[in-house]
Motif scaffolding. Structure first.
Motif, PDB file in Angstrom:
ATOM      1  N   SER A  72     -42.291  48.618   7.824  1.00  0.00           N
ATOM      2  CA  SER A  72     -42.189  47.323   7.140  1.00  0.00           C
ATOM      3  C   SER A  72     -40.886  47.270   6.345  1.00  0.00           C
ATOM      4  CB  SER A  72     -43.392  47.131   6.218  1.00  0.00           C
ATOM      5  OG  SER A  72     -43.269  47.943   5.070  1.00  0.00           O
ATOM      6  N   GLY A  73     -40.684  46.175   5.618  1.00  0.00           N
ATOM      7  CA  GLY A  73     -39.451  45.999   4.858  1.00  0.00           C
ATOM      8  C   GLY A  73     -39.137  47.141   3.916  1.00  0.00           C
ATOM      9  N   SER A  74     -40.164  47.676   3.264  1.00  0.00           N
ATOM     10  CA  SER A  74     -39.937  48.751   2.290  1.00  0.00           C
ATOM     11  C   SER A  74     -39.283  49.977   2.929  1.00  0.00           C
ATOM     12  CB  SER A  74     -41.261  49.179   1.660  1.00  0.00           C
ATOM     13  OG  SER A  74     -41.872  48.076   1.041  1.00  0.00           O
ATOM     14  N   TYR A  99     -41.251  44.027  -6.612  1.00  0.00           N
ATOM     15  CA  TYR A  99     -40.351  44.600  -5.598  1.00  0.00           C
ATOM     16  C   TYR A  99     -39.204  45.360  -6.247  1.00  0.00           C
ATOM     17  CZ  TYR A  99     -43.384  42.399  -2.340  1.00  0.00           C
ATOM     18  OH  TYR A  99     -44.520  42.061  -1.641  1.00  0.00           O
ATOM     19  N   ARG A 102     -40.743  48.541  -7.184  1.00  0.00           N
ATOM     20  CA  ARG A 102     -40.888  49.451  -6.031  1.00  0.00           C
ATOM     21  C   ARG A 102     -39.589  50.223  -5.805  1.00  0.00           C
ATOM     22  NH1 ARG A 102     -43.515  46.866  -0.731  1.00  0.00           N
ATOM     23  NH2 ARG A 102     -45.133  46.457  -2.274  1.00  0.00           N
ATOM     24  N   CYS A 148     -34.931  37.225  -3.824  1.00  0.00           N
ATOM     25  CA  CYS A 148     -36.082  36.436  -4.291  1.00  0.00           C
ATOM     26  C   CYS A 148     -37.215  37.398  -4.589  1.00  0.00           C
ATOM     27  CB  CYS A 148     -36.517  35.416  -3.246  1.00  0.00           C
ATOM     28  SG  CYS A 148     -38.123  34.674  -3.612  1.00  0.00           S
ATOM     29  N   THR A 150     -40.600  38.175  -4.613  1.00  0.00           N
ATOM     30  CA  THR A 150     -41.760  37.578  -3.956  1.00  0.00           C
ATOM     31  C   THR A 150     -43.012  37.659  -4.833  1.00  0.00           C
ATOM     32  OG1 THR A 150     -40.686  38.455  -1.994  1.00  0.00           O
ATOM     33  CG2 THR A 150     -42.832  37.467  -1.667  1.00  0.00           C
ATOM     34  N   ASP A 175     -31.864  43.598  -1.719  1.00  0.00           N
ATOM     35  CA  ASP A 175     -33.125  43.381  -1.002  1.00  0.00           C
ATOM     36  C   ASP A 175     -33.250  41.870  -0.807  1.00  0.00           C
ATOM     37  OD1 ASP A 175     -35.738  42.681  -0.391  1.00  0.00           O
ATOM     38  OD2 ASP A 175     -36.676  44.065  -1.807  1.00  0.00           O
ATOM     39  N   ILE A 177     -35.115  40.652   1.629  1.00  0.00           N
ATOM     40  CA  ILE A 177     -36.186  40.642   2.626  1.00  0.00           C
ATOM     41  C   ILE A 177     -36.896  39.293   2.673  1.00  0.00           C
ATOM     42  CG2 ILE A 177     -38.462  41.646   3.181  1.00  0.00           C
ATOM     43  CD1 ILE A 177     -37.306  44.358   2.378  1.00  0.00           C
ATOM     44  N   SER A 178     -37.117  38.687   1.517  1.00  0.00           N
ATOM     45  CA  SER A 178     -37.867  37.431   1.542  1.00  0.00           C
ATOM     46  C   SER A 178     -36.987  36.201   1.691  1.00  0.00           C
ATOM     47  CB  SER A 178     -38.747  37.304   0.291  1.00  0.00           C
ATOM     48  OG  SER A 178     -37.961  37.342  -0.871  1.00  0.00           O
ATOM     49  N   LYS A 207     -40.531  38.147   7.993  1.00  0.00           N
ATOM     50  CA  LYS A 207     -40.384  37.148   6.919  1.00  0.00           C
ATOM     51  C   LYS A 207     -39.722  35.905   7.520  1.00  0.00           C
ATOM     52  CE  LYS A 207     -41.860  40.119   3.637  1.00  0.00           C
ATOM     53  NZ  LYS A 207     -42.092  40.359   2.225  1.00  0.00           N
TER      54      LYS A 207
HETATM   55  C1  LIG Z   1     -41.944  41.711   1.715  1.00  0.00           C
HETATM   56  C2  LIG Z   1     -40.934  42.243   0.772  1.00  0.00           C
HETATM   57  C3  LIG Z   1     -40.553  43.604   0.782  1.00  0.00           C
HETATM   58  C4  LIG Z   1     -41.164  44.601   1.734  1.00  0.00           C
HETATM   59  O1  LIG Z   1     -42.510  44.730   1.574  1.00  0.00           O
HETATM   60  P1  LIG Z   1     -43.371  45.382   2.739  1.00  0.00           P
HETATM   61  O2  LIG Z   1     -44.747  45.367   2.192  1.00  0.00           O
HETATM   62  O3  LIG Z   1     -42.837  46.734   2.961  1.00  0.00           O
HETATM   63  O4  LIG Z   1     -43.184  44.498   3.921  1.00  0.00           O
HETATM   64  C5  LIG Z   1     -39.569  44.011  -0.075  1.00  0.00           C
HETATM   65  N1  LIG Z   1     -38.974  43.149  -0.916  1.00  0.00           N
HETATM   66  C6  LIG Z   1     -39.302  41.863  -0.956  1.00  0.00           C
HETATM   67  C7  LIG Z   1     -38.591  40.965  -1.911  1.00  0.00           C
HETATM   68  C8  LIG Z   1     -40.298  41.362  -0.123  1.00  0.00           C
HETATM   69  O5  LIG Z   1     -40.630  40.055  -0.165  1.00  0.00           O
END
Ligand SMILES: *Cc1c(COP(=O)(O)O)cnc(C)c1O
Length: 374
Positions: A72-74, A99, A102, A148, A150, A175, A177-178, A207
Motif C-alpha cells: 500500500s501507500g505506506s 499520516y 506514521r 493532504c 487524509t 507524501d 498519496i491522497s 487513490k
Molecule cells: C492513504 C494514505 C497513505 C497510505 O496509507 P495506506 O494505508 O498504506 O494505503 C499515506 N498518506 C496519505 C496522506 C494517505 O492518504
C-alpha cells in the motif's frame, strides 16, 4: 454526466466514499480478469508504460524517474524514508495528522534521527516555522511533509514549504498519496517539482488515479534516487535497488502485482479520457461542493476551516446526540460506505469524494442521509 467518465457502481453494488480503496470503474475492474506471467514481455511493457505515464503526469522539466513498490501507500513512504536519508542524515517531520505521525513512527522504527513539528489537526504547517527549525538545527538534512492530511482533509502549503526548504539548502520529501492525480502538477500548480528541492514524491495506486490497492509509486529526481544507492535500511523496501531493476531489465525485483498493474493502466487511460488531472480535479471539486452543501442543509458542519479544506475528503462534526456506528450501518444497508473519524478530541466522521463517482452519486448519498436522519 461528466464527459469521458463512467461511474463505477450504478447497478446495485455498494459505493465507497472512502479514501482508498475506492469505487473503481467497470473497465478497471474488468481488466483484472486475465492472468499474465511476471517474466513475460507483457508485464515488462505494462510496467514501462505505467512508469512513463506517471512521469508524464508530473508535468515537470526536471529529470524525473518512477519506481513502483509492492504494497500500500505506506510501503512507498517507508521505502523512501528508509532509503533516501544517508547514515549521517536527520529528518524534520511535519505532523498535523495521522499520516504525518506514521512518518514519525517510520523514522523511529528505522532508527533515523528526527525532529517533529506538530501542529493542530485543523491548521496547516507554517513555512516560517519550518524555516526557523532548519536554521536552529544544522543537522537536519531532509524535510518530510504530507500534502493532504487524509485524517482531516486539510491541505498543507507545499509550495511555500518547498521554497523555505530550498532557501535553507535542504532536501524535500512529499507524501502526495491522497492528492496525486487530483491536484494539478507542473510549474505554478499545487504539485510543482521545480518550486523547490523535491527529491521524492509518493503516490499510490488506489487513490486519485482510481486503481485498485497493491502498489505505491515514487516519483524521484534521477540525481536523488542515484544518491540512495547502498543507503537502504531494508532489503524489500530498498528504493534504489527496486528502481535499478526497472531501469536494467524492466522488472519488479519480487513478484509483481500483475492484476493491479493491469487495472492501473486502464485507470490511467480513463484519467486521460477525462481530460487529465484538470478534468479529474473538476469532478472531485464538484463532488466536494455538492457534498458539503447537501450535508450543511442537514445540519452537519465541517471541521477544517474552508481555506485549508481539500476536495478529496471532508471531516464532519457529529451533532449533539449523534451516534456514528448505527448511522454507518444504516448507510451501509442503503449501499453507501463512509468512513469513521480519526480525531481524538472531537467526535467526527469522514466522507471521501474520490473514485469513480460523480455528483449524482453524492446526491444519492445525501438523500440516504436525509432519510436516515428523518
Ligand atoms: C492513504 C494514505 C497513505 C497510505 O496509507 P495506506 O494505508 O498504506 O494505503 C499515506 N498518506 C496519505 C496522506 C494517505 O492518504
Amino acid at each position: 454526466m461528466v464527459e469521458g467518465f463512467t461511474p463505477g457502481n450504478r447497478s446495485g453494488e455498494r459505493i465507497l466514499f472512502t479514501p482508498g480503496p475506492l469505487t473503481t470503474s467497470p473497465r478497471v475492474k474488468g481488466e483484472m480478469l486475465i492472468d499474465i506471467g511476471s517474466w513475460d514481455a507483457d508485464c515488462v511493457d505494462l510496467t514501462r508504460e505505467i512508469r512513463e505515464e506517471l512521469v508524464g503526469l508530473a508535468n515537470s522539466d526536471e529529470d524525473l524517474t518512477c519506481t513502483l513498490m509492492q504494497g500500500s501507500g505506506s510501503f512507498g513512504v517507508e521505502a523512501v524514508i528508509g532509503s533516501a536519508i544517508p547514515a549521517d542524515g536527520k529528518i524534520l517531520v511535519l505532523r498535523n495528522g495521522a499520516y504525518g505521525q506514521r512518518i514519525e513512527w517510520m523514522a523511529r522504527a528505522l532508527g533515523i534521527p528526527h525532529v517533529v513539528i506538530e501542529d493542530p489537526e485543523d491548521r496547516p504547517h507554517s513555512a516560517d516555522a519550518v524555516g526557523a527549525a532548519l536554521q536552529s538545527d544544522p543537522e537536519i538534512t531532509h524535510v518530510v511533509c504530507v500534502h493532504c492530511e487524509t485524517t482531516t482533509g486539510l491541505l498543507n502549503p507545499l509550495g511555500e514549504i518547498a521554497a523555505v526548504v530550498e532557501q535553507n539548502n535542504r532536501r524535500f520529501i512529499v507524501d502526495a498519496i491522497s492528492t496525486f492525480g487530483a491536484y494539478e502538477t507542473g510549474p505554478g500548480k499545487p504539485i510543482d517539482f521545480s518550486v523547490g528541492p523535491i527529491d521524492h514524491l509518493v503516490g499510490s495506486a488506489n487513490k486519485c488515479i482510481e486503481g485498485v490497492p497493491g502498489f505505491a509509486f515514487v516519483l524521484s529526481r534521477r540525481s536523488a534516487i542515484e544518491r540512495c544507492a547502498g543507503s537502504a535500511r531494508s532489503l524489500c523496501l530498498d528504493l534504489h535497488d527496486q528502481w535499478k531493476g526497472f531501469e536494467t531489465h524492466g522488472k519488479f525485483r519480487y513478484t509483481p502485482p500483475t492484476h493491479v498493474l493491469l487495472a492501473f493502466r486502464q485507470a490511467l487511460l480513463e484519467l486521460r479520457e477525462e481530460g487529465g488531472i484538470a478534468g479529474r480535479a473538476r469532478r472531485y471539486r464538484e463532488n466536494h461542493d455538492v457534498l458539503v452543501e447537501g450535508l450543511a442543509e442537514l445540519g452537519f458542519a465541517t471541521f477544517v476551516p474552508e481555506p485549508y479544506q481539500s476536495w478529496i475528503i471532508t471531516t464532519f462534526l457529529c451533532p449533539e446526540g449523534f451516534e456514528f456506528w448505527p448511522f454507518y450501518e444504516a448507510l451501509h444497508d442503503k449501499g453507501y460506505i463512509i468512513y469513521p473519524g480519526k480525531l481524538t478530541e472531537v467526535d467526527t466522521f469522514r466522507i471521501a469524494n474520490i473514485g469513480a463517482i460523480d455528483a449524482e452519486d453524492i446526491r444519492g448519498l445525501v438523500d440516504a442521509i436525509r432519510e436516515i436522519q428523518a
